[in-house]
Design a protein around this motif. Structure first.
Motif, PDB file in Angstrom:
ATOM      1  N   LEU A   1      -5.234   9.467   4.451  1.00  0.00           N
ATOM      2  CA  LEU A   1      -5.473   9.851   5.841  1.00  0.00           C
ATOM      3  C   LEU A   1      -6.153   8.676   6.540  1.00  0.00           C
ATOM      4  O   LEU A   1      -7.227   8.233   6.129  1.00  0.00           O
ATOM      5  CB  LEU A   1      -6.348  11.099   5.899  1.00  0.00           C
ATOM      6  N   ILE A   2      -5.528   8.174   7.598  1.00  0.00           N
ATOM      7  CA  ILE A   2      -6.003   6.986   8.301  1.00  0.00           C
ATOM      8  C   ILE A   2      -6.538   7.406   9.670  1.00  0.00           C
ATOM      9  O   ILE A   2      -5.814   7.999  10.472  1.00  0.00           O
ATOM     10  CB  ILE A   2      -4.853   5.961   8.464  1.00  0.00           C
ATOM     11  N   GLU A   3      -7.803   7.063   9.936  1.00  0.00           N
ATOM     12  CA  GLU A   3      -8.474   7.559  11.138  1.00  0.00           C
ATOM     13  C   GLU A   3      -8.487   6.571  12.296  1.00  0.00           C
ATOM     14  O   GLU A   3      -8.671   6.964  13.447  1.00  0.00           O
ATOM     15  CB  GLU A   3      -9.929   7.928  10.804  1.00  0.00           C
ATOM     16  N   ASN A   4      -8.295   5.276  12.030  1.00  0.00           N
ATOM     17  CA  ASN A   4      -8.408   4.280  13.101  1.00  0.00           C
ATOM     18  C   ASN A   4      -7.684   2.992  12.711  1.00  0.00           C
ATOM     19  O   ASN A   4      -7.184   2.862  11.593  1.00  0.00           O
ATOM     20  CB  ASN A   4      -9.885   3.987  13.415  1.00  0.00           C
ATOM     21  N   ARG A   5      -7.655   2.048  13.651  1.00  0.00           N
ATOM     22  CA  ARG A   5      -6.904   0.812  13.435  1.00  0.00           C
ATOM     23  C   ARG A   5      -7.487  -0.011  12.276  1.00  0.00           C
ATOM     24  O   ARG A   5      -6.743  -0.609  11.496  1.00  0.00           O
ATOM     25  CB  ARG A   5      -6.900  -0.031  14.710  1.00  0.00           C
ATOM     26  N   GLU A   6      -8.805  -0.029  12.163  1.00  0.00           N
ATOM     27  CA  GLU A   6      -9.424  -0.782  11.073  1.00  0.00           C
ATOM     28  C   GLU A   6      -8.944  -0.267   9.712  1.00  0.00           C
ATOM     29  O   GLU A   6      -8.595  -1.043   8.819  1.00  0.00           O
ATOM     30  CB  GLU A   6     -10.953  -0.693  11.161  1.00  0.00           C
ATOM     31  N   GLU A   7      -8.922   1.077   9.554  1.00  0.00           N
ATOM     32  CA  GLU A   7      -8.447   1.664   8.302  1.00  0.00           C
ATOM     33  C   GLU A   7      -6.960   1.395   8.099  1.00  0.00           C
ATOM     34  O   GLU A   7      -6.506   1.156   6.973  1.00  0.00           O
ATOM     35  CB  GLU A   7      -8.720   3.169   8.293  1.00  0.00           C
ATOM     36  N   LEU A   8      -6.207   1.430   9.205  1.00  0.00           N
ATOM     37  CA  LEU A   8      -4.766   1.184   9.113  1.00  0.00           C
ATOM     38  C   LEU A   8      -4.488  -0.222   8.580  1.00  0.00           C
ATOM     39  O   LEU A   8      -3.731  -0.388   7.608  1.00  0.00           O
ATOM     40  CB  LEU A   8      -4.118   1.356  10.489  1.00  0.00           C
ATOM     41  N   LEU A   9      -5.102  -1.224   9.189  1.00  0.00           N
ATOM     42  CA  LEU A   9      -4.819  -2.599   8.790  1.00  0.00           C
ATOM     43  C   LEU A   9      -5.329  -2.894   7.384  1.00  0.00           C
ATOM     44  O   LEU A   9      -4.713  -3.665   6.636  1.00  0.00           O
ATOM     45  CB  LEU A   9      -5.430  -3.567   9.802  1.00  0.00           C
ATOM     46  N   LYS A  10      -6.427  -2.263   7.002  1.00  0.00           N
ATOM     47  CA  LYS A  10      -6.938  -2.440   5.638  1.00  0.00           C
ATOM     48  C   LYS A  10      -5.942  -1.876   4.623  1.00  0.00           C
ATOM     49  O   LYS A  10      -5.627  -2.524   3.608  1.00  0.00           O
ATOM     50  CB  LYS A  10      -8.290  -1.747   5.493  1.00  0.00           C
ATOM     51  N   LYS A  11      -5.420  -0.675   4.902  1.00  0.00           N
ATOM     52  CA  LYS A  11      -4.476  -0.050   3.971  1.00  0.00           C
ATOM     53  C   LYS A  11      -3.131  -0.783   3.991  1.00  0.00           C
ATOM     54  O   LYS A  11      -2.483  -0.921   2.947  1.00  0.00           O
ATOM     55  CB  LYS A  11      -4.291   1.430   4.309  1.00  0.00           C
ATOM     56  N   VAL A  12      -2.725  -1.263   5.165  1.00  0.00           N
ATOM     57  CA  VAL A  12      -1.492  -2.043   5.259  1.00  0.00           C
ATOM     58  C   VAL A  12      -1.578  -3.269   4.352  1.00  0.00           C
ATOM     59  O   VAL A  12      -0.630  -3.607   3.628  1.00  0.00           O
ATOM     60  CB  VAL A  12      -1.233  -2.474   6.717  1.00  0.00           C
ATOM     61  N   ASP A  13      -2.719  -3.932   4.371  1.00  0.00           N
ATOM     62  CA  ASP A  13      -2.885  -5.112   3.529  1.00  0.00           C
ATOM     63  C   ASP A  13      -2.874  -4.742   2.045  1.00  0.00           C
ATOM     64  O   ASP A  13      -2.298  -5.452   1.226  1.00  0.00           O
ATOM     65  CB  ASP A  13      -4.196  -5.828   3.879  1.00  0.00           C
ATOM     66  N   GLU A  14      -3.494  -3.604   1.704  1.00  0.00           N
ATOM     67  CA  GLU A  14      -3.511  -3.153   0.307  1.00  0.00           C
ATOM     68  C   GLU A  14      -2.110  -2.815  -0.196  1.00  0.00           C
ATOM     69  O   GLU A  14      -1.766  -3.076  -1.349  1.00  0.00           O
ATOM     70  CB  GLU A  14      -4.407  -1.915   0.154  1.00  0.00           C
ATOM     71  N   LEU A  15      -1.290  -2.221   0.688  1.00  0.00           N
ATOM     72  CA  LEU A  15       0.023  -1.708   0.283  1.00  0.00           C
ATOM     73  C   LEU A  15       1.182  -2.593   0.726  1.00  0.00           C
ATOM     74  O   LEU A  15       2.343  -2.160   0.651  1.00  0.00           O
ATOM     75  CB  LEU A  15       0.230  -0.301   0.854  1.00  0.00           C
ATOM     76  N   LYS A  16       0.896  -3.800   1.167  1.00  0.00           N
ATOM     77  CA  LYS A  16       1.949  -4.616   1.782  1.00  0.00           C
ATOM     78  C   LYS A  16       3.149  -4.871   0.856  1.00  0.00           C
ATOM     79  O   LYS A  16       4.268  -5.044   1.332  1.00  0.00           O
ATOM     80  CB  LYS A  16       1.370  -5.942   2.274  1.00  0.00           C
ATOM     81  N   HIS A  17       2.906  -4.848  -0.447  1.00  0.00           N
ATOM     82  CA  HIS A  17       4.005  -5.066  -1.393  1.00  0.00           C
ATOM     83  C   HIS A  17       4.448  -3.771  -2.082  1.00  0.00           C
ATOM     84  O   HIS A  17       5.237  -3.807  -3.032  1.00  0.00           O
ATOM     85  CB  HIS A  17       3.599  -6.095  -2.451  1.00  0.00           C
ATOM     86  N   VAL A  18       3.935  -2.630  -1.598  1.00  0.00           N
ATOM     87  CA  VAL A  18       4.243  -1.324  -2.184  1.00  0.00           C
ATOM     88  C   VAL A  18       5.090  -0.520  -1.197  1.00  0.00           C
ATOM     89  O   VAL A  18       4.691  -0.359  -0.038  1.00  0.00           O
ATOM     90  CB  VAL A  18       2.945  -0.544  -2.502  1.00  0.00           C
ATOM     91  N   PRO A  19       6.252  -0.012  -1.591  1.00  0.00           N
ATOM     92  CA  PRO A  19       7.045   0.807  -0.668  1.00  0.00           C
ATOM     93  C   PRO A  19       6.229   2.013  -0.187  1.00  0.00           C
ATOM     94  O   PRO A  19       5.598   2.701  -0.989  1.00  0.00           O
ATOM     95  CB  PRO A  19       8.236   1.253  -1.515  1.00  0.00           C
ATOM     96  N   HIS A  20       6.235   2.261   1.123  1.00  0.00           N
ATOM     97  CA  HIS A  20       5.466   3.388   1.659  1.00  0.00           C
ATOM     98  C   HIS A  20       6.013   3.798   3.019  1.00  0.00           C
ATOM     99  O   HIS A  20       6.849   3.107   3.603  1.00  0.00           O
ATOM    100  CB  HIS A  20       3.973   3.053   1.749  1.00  0.00           C
ATOM    101  N   ILE A  21       5.516   4.929   3.495  1.00  0.00           N
ATOM    102  CA  ILE A  21       5.913   5.447   4.806  1.00  0.00           C
ATOM    103  C   ILE A  21       4.670   5.804   5.606  1.00  0.00           C
ATOM    104  O   ILE A  21       3.577   6.012   5.054  1.00  0.00           O
ATOM    105  CB  ILE A  21       6.825   6.686   4.691  1.00  0.00           C
ATOM    106  N   TYR A  22       4.849   5.857   6.933  1.00  0.00           N
ATOM    107  CA  TYR A  22       3.806   6.312   7.852  1.00  0.00           C
ATOM    108  C   TYR A  22       4.282   7.620   8.467  1.00  0.00           C
ATOM    109  O   TYR A  22       5.455   7.744   8.838  1.00  0.00           O
ATOM    110  CB  TYR A  22       3.573   5.274   8.952  1.00  0.00           C
ATOM    111  N   GLN A  23       3.374   8.585   8.576  1.00  0.00           N
ATOM    112  CA  GLN A  23       3.770   9.889   9.117  1.00  0.00           C
ATOM    113  C   GLN A  23       2.732  10.449  10.080  1.00  0.00           C
ATOM    114  O   GLN A  23       1.521  10.205   9.944  1.00  0.00           O
ATOM    115  CB  GLN A  23       3.975  10.901   7.980  1.00  0.00           C
ATOM    116  N   GLU A  24       3.251  11.217  10.997  1.00  0.00           N
ATOM    117  CA  GLU A  24       2.416  12.019  11.883  1.00  0.00           C
ATOM    118  C   GLU A  24       1.578  12.983  11.032  1.00  0.00           C
ATOM    119  O   GLU A  24       2.095  13.601  10.098  1.00  0.00           O
ATOM    120  CB  GLU A  24       3.367  12.787  12.804  1.00  0.00           C
TER     121      GLU A  24
END
Length: 301
Positions: free
Chosen positions: A162-185
């Protein structure tokens, strides 16, 4: 009536009781119904392509069961067995699509299935780094906060964030950048709550409500509790439609409660665990699975 023989193929490296008891349960149910079933570790099957032909070597090279319950996610092995002419429940394609959450939602798109707005992350190879973040600006615009990130491959809700803000989003994006994933409402109205519906063939055989007071995920593994639940016709129809589209012989369909009164698809599990549902509802899913297989084999004999 012919006495059928079968294999239950499972990942032999998984030795935890909560998994092995499922394989044994399926086997014991089959045996009580007169089917000669063998538990087969996936690494005991040596898939060889020899002179252009798919073959098996090793312990089981001279055996050909009438069917295989493929209770694993090794889709390459599953496809090899199908290429040899073996009948699998579920099929390699169904397992592949259900195991990959991005593929699940892509496969179910354009059928009128109510689902959270979903965005598939772009592919980034391990030797590459992110050089542009415009894609994630669009994710923010489309989904807002909070939003959900799900790794494409994962079980028991562990790879869901569960991502609450842009800071959390970019942190998780960097963690998962090489891992297949999806973003959802994020479906706020279903926070900590979902429905698990067990489908076998063309019928719903059991359903439960899962609820967590401490987590946005309802999974029992994450502290959720399970309750008997009577699904609405809409929910039954949705579960059956998803199962039919994915050509699943059996599946666990997870649904969410939408604010607009609709029920939304959460995910589809091709080899959903059934012990907790049995403890909650007294419904033994294995009996339905084995009966379905017997009926299908007799129909196509």
């Amino acid at each position: 009536m012919k006495k059928f023989t079968g294999w239950i193929v499972f990942n032999g490296h998984i030795t935890a009781t909560k998994f092995t008891e499922l394989f044994e349960w399926l086997r014991d149910t089959a045996l009580t119904k007169g089917i000669d079933v063998t538990l087969v570790k996936h690494y005991e099957l040596i898939p060889v392509i020899e002179k252009g032909q798919a073959k098996l070597k090793g312990k089981y090279e001279n055996q050909r069961p009438d069917f295989v319950i493929f209770w694993d996610k090794d889709v390459r092995l599953a496809r090899h067995l199908e290429n040899m002419g073996l009948k699998l429940y579920n099929s390699a394609r169904t397992i592949e699509v259900c195991d990959d959450k991005a593929l699940t939602f892509q496969e179910l798109s354009n059928y009128g299935i109510p689902m959270p707005k979903t965005i598939t992350a772009p592919l980034l190879f391990p030797n590459c780094n992110l050089t542009n973040y415009d894609f994630y600006d669009e994710v923010e615009k489309e989904l807002g906060y909070p939003l959900i990130i799900k790794e494409s491959f994962g079980s028991f809700g562990r790879q869901v964030y569960l991502i609450e803000n842009r800071e959390e989003l970019l942190k998780k994006v960097d963690e998962l950048k090489h891992v297949p994933h999806i973003y959802q409402e994020f479906i706020e109205s279903s926070r900590g709550t979902d429905i698990r519906i067990q489908v076998v063939g063309k019928q719903v055989v059991a359903s439960v409500l899962r609820k967590s007071e401490s987590d946005f995920r309802a999974n029992v593994t994450n502290g959720g509790k399970m309750f008997k639940y009577e699904p609405t016709k809409e929910q039954i129809d949705l579960a059956l439609k998803c199962s039919e589209i994915l050509k699943a012989d059996f599946a666990g369909i997870d649904l969410l409660f939408g604010e607009d009164g609709l029920t939304y698809l959460c995910e589809v599990n091709s080899n959903a665990h059934f012990k907790n549902i049995y403890l909650c509802t007294d419904v033994d899913t294995t009996k339905y699975i084995i009966d379905y297989i017997i009926e299908d084999l007799e129909l196509n004999a």
